[in-house]
Design a protein around this motif. Structure first.
Motif, mmCIF file in Angstrom:
data_model
loop_
_atom_site.group_PDB
_atom_site.id
_atom_site.type_symbol
_atom_site.label_atom_id
_atom_site.label_comp_id
_atom_site.label_asym_id
_atom_site.label_seq_id
_atom_site.Cartn_x
_atom_site.Cartn_y
_atom_site.Cartn_z
ATOM 1 N N GLY A 47 0.816 -1.214 0.000
ATOM 2 C CA GLY A 47 0.000 0.000 0.000
ATOM 3 C C GLY A 47 0.845 1.258 0.000
ATOM 4 O O GLY A 47 0.548 2.227 -0.716
ATOM 5 N N GLU A 50 2.334 1.721 -3.349
ATOM 6 C CA GLU A 50 1.302 2.165 -4.290
ATOM 7 C C GLU A 50 1.020 3.655 -4.137
ATOM 8 O O GLU A 50 0.803 4.359 -5.122
ATOM 9 C CB GLU A 50 0.023 1.354 -4.082
ATOM 10 N N THR A 54 1.584 6.100 -7.261
ATOM 11 C CA THR A 54 0.481 6.949 -7.721
ATOM 12 C C THR A 54 0.847 8.419 -7.615
ATOM 13 O O THR A 54 0.593 9.205 -8.535
ATOM 14 C CB THR A 54 -0.786 6.664 -6.886
ATOM 15 N N VAL A 219 -9.461 5.756 -0.728
ATOM 16 C CA VAL A 219 -10.111 4.920 -1.736
ATOM 17 C C VAL A 219 -10.399 5.715 -2.995
ATOM 18 O O VAL A 219 -10.088 5.291 -4.109
ATOM 19 C CB VAL A 219 -11.403 4.289 -1.186
ATOM 20 N N ARG A 221 -9.097 8.556 -4.081
ATOM 21 C CA ARG A 221 -7.931 9.111 -4.770
ATOM 22 C C ARG A 221 -6.801 8.091 -4.931
ATOM 23 O O ARG A 221 -5.803 8.385 -5.576
ATOM 24 C CB ARG A 221 -7.394 10.331 -4.007
ATOM 25 N N GLY A 222 -6.956 6.929 -4.329
ATOM 26 C CA GLY A 222 -5.915 5.921 -4.423
ATOM 27 C C GLY A 222 -6.471 4.593 -4.887
ATOM 28 O O GLY A 222 -6.705 4.370 -6.059
ATOM 29 N N SER A 223 -6.703 3.693 -3.940
ATOM 30 C CA SER A 223 -7.230 2.363 -4.261
ATOM 31 C C SER A 223 -7.795 1.740 -2.994
ATOM 32 O O SER A 223 -7.638 2.280 -1.896
ATOM 33 C CB SER A 223 -6.119 1.472 -4.819
ATOM 34 N N VAL A 224 -8.428 0.592 -3.147
ATOM 35 C CA VAL A 224 -8.966 -0.129 -1.993
ATOM 36 C C VAL A 224 -7.826 -0.550 -1.067
ATOM 37 O O VAL A 224 -7.941 -0.448 0.160
ATOM 38 C CB VAL A 224 -9.774 -1.361 -2.449
ATOM 39 N N LEU A 225 -6.713 -1.013 -1.648
ATOM 40 C CA LEU A 225 -5.578 -1.430 -0.835
ATOM 41 C C LEU A 225 -5.047 -0.261 -0.009
ATOM 42 O O LEU A 225 -4.808 -0.395 1.192
ATOM 43 C CB LEU A 225 -4.452 -1.970 -1.724
#
Length: 236
Positions: A47, A50, A54, A219, A221-225
């Motif tokens: 995470g 990531e 990102t 979430v 602006r990024g991701s679920v992880l």
């Protein structure tokens, strides 16, 4: 199932501002999850990486646009630049600064893979040390650990792109005028280092801004992880 809920709760705590207070609980939650067969260290490290990937993508994309950089000659050289303008050589100063900025923009686009390789090479321990930090903790840690090495790899990219923009031609012209001006105590004109230092500072600053936005809304602006790592469910 109980272990999953406990893991989620511990990760949510990682999004709290007072990380010193909740850090022991995060560690306990990680240990419980590991005992249950979950490799939370690798997941958290993934995470963090990531977030940096990102943030670097977004920073590089925005700074590679024409007009994104607003670099000027160093402060020590500004009195000289003002004198050149007063003496009718202002266009040479403008052209030199324009070449500096276009070169920095092009270099950022080409350097993005260099920065991303450095992120990929981060250890799990490095990444775990970041989750308890502030809004730009990942960026600050990444910069502190990699800046010197990245600068060495970034320099030839900057030089190549400065050459494309005609920076060195403009530089020679300004130096020729500069050396013949009747001014005492002339400042150092190492503009190449100035461009490299200033553009790297701007890039890391923009990466930090992107990281801050991701932490505020992991979430979306990024991701679920990333959301799981930084406690996207906090306050919902």
């Amino acid at each position: 199932m109980k272990h999953c809920w406990l893991l989620t709760g511990m990760l949510a705590l990682a999004g709290c501002q007072n990380m010193d207070a909740v850090a022991p609980w995060v560690d306990v939650g990680n240990q419980v999850a590991r005992n249950a067969g979950y490799d939370t260290d690798s997941r958290i490290a993934g995470g963090i990486k990531e977030v940096l990937h990102t943030s670097t993508d977004r920073a590089s994309s925005s700074l590679s646009q024409t007009g994104a950089f607003h670099l000027r000659l160093p402060a020590s050289v500004q009195p000289l630049a003002d004198s050149m303008r007063q003496l009718g050589f202002g266009s040479h100063v403008d052209q030199l600064e324009n070449a500096m900025n276009r070169g920095a923009e092009q270099a950022v686009a080409e350097a993005a893979p260099v920065f991303k390789r450095a992120i990929t090479g981060m250890s799990v321990d490095d990444a775990l040390g970041i989750v308890r930090g502030g809004n730009t903790a990942a960026t600050d840690y990444f910069r502190g650990r990699t800046e010197n090495a990245l600068r060495q790899r970034y320099q030839p990219i900057v030089e190549a792109n400065l050459r494309k923009t005609g920076f060195y031609d403009q530089y020679r012209e300004v130096l020729s005028i500069y050396e013949n001006l009747p001014i005492a105590n002339k400042p150092d004109m190492d503009l190449e280092s100035h461009v490299i230092d200033s553009s790297m500072t701007t890039l890391f600053g923009r990466i930090g801004e992107a990281e801050t936005l991701i932490r505020k809304d992991p979430v979306a602006r990024g991701s679920v992880l990333i959301g799981q790592v930084f406690g996207a469910t906090q306050g919902q």
